[in-house]
Design a protein around this motif. Sequence first.
Motif, short mmCIF file in Angstrom:
data_model
loop_
_atom_site.label_atom_id
_atom_site.label_comp_id
_atom_site.label_asym_id
_atom_site.label_seq_id
_atom_site.Cartn_x
_atom_site.Cartn_y
_atom_site.Cartn_z
N PRO A 98 -6.48 6.31 6.17
CA PRO A 98 -5.53 5.25 6.53
C PRO A 98 -4.48 5.75 7.51
O PRO A 98 -3.99 6.86 7.39
N MET A 110 0.81 4.31 5.47
CA MET A 110 0.92 4.63 4.06
C MET A 110 0.64 3.39 3.22
O MET A 110 1.25 2.34 3.45
N PRO A 111 -0.30 3.47 2.26
CA PRO A 111 -0.60 2.30 1.42
C PRO A 111 0.61 1.87 0.61
O PRO A 111 1.55 2.62 0.39
N GLN A 138 -6.33 4.95 -3.45
CA GLN A 138 -5.47 4.93 -2.26
C GLN A 138 -4.76 6.27 -2.08
O GLN A 138 -4.61 6.74 -0.96
N MET A 188 1.66 3.93 -2.43
CA MET A 188 2.32 5.19 -2.06
C MET A 188 3.78 4.93 -1.66
O MET A 188 4.67 5.70 -2.00
N SER A 217 4.98 11.40 3.60
CA SER A 217 4.41 10.97 4.88
C SER A 217 3.51 12.03 5.49
O SER A 217 2.54 11.70 6.17
N TRP A 264 -5.06 8.74 1.09
CA TRP A 264 -3.85 9.05 1.85
C TRP A 264 -3.60 10.56 1.92
O TRP A 264 -3.33 11.11 2.98
N ARG A 308 -6.34 12.70 3.93
CA ARG A 308 -6.63 12.33 5.31
C ARG A 308 -6.43 13.56 6.21
O ARG A 308 -5.59 14.41 5.90
#
Length: 198
Positions: free
Chosen positions: A60, A63-64, A188, A67, A134, A192, A195
């Motif tokens: 992604p 940020m979902p 998720q 999160m 982040s 995240w 990644r």
Amino acid sequence: MSFGDPNNPYGPPQGQGQGQQPGYGYPQQAPQGVPPQQGYGYPAAPPISPYGPGGYPQGPAKMPGMMTAARVLLFIIGGLQIVVGVIAAIAIGAASSAVDDSDAATGLAGLGFAIVAVLLAFAGLAIFLGVRFSKGGTAIRVITIIYASLMIVGSLGNFAQGEPSGVFGGVISLAISGVILASMIGSQASAWFNRPRY
């Protein structure tokens, strides 16, 4: 040189009539199923690939929501712990100066300041984790899971005391730590924090 001369570079190739030459005269119609070609303008953009550099999935880009919620809750918990720690330190300092300088009072004040220091360390850890969401990787996720688990244990300890203020604080702390823990063990969070980062 005549138009039908086989050595004429500007004439049609041998064996073709004038109306059958590709590339000469008026534009020809494309065969069915072939899109018309345009010679002017910008070339078409390349197709967008779900894979980043090196052929690995990008994950992604933003940020979902879970999160983001966990990050905000970490900041809130860290801020509340700082406020409670400062108030407790002031109260311990005032209480220790009001009583005599006996060994028991000094020991209790030292224990109180040690608890405040641990509370402020947890507040700093919560804020650090929230900041690193982040750009952090799997280590940030694991530390956040451990942090939320310790908060759940502390909340259950507040329930065991049985005091109304402890139960109220335990309910709030249990709810917040439950949301943080649930958001860290979902798919998720895995997408995240795993990644690729370039």
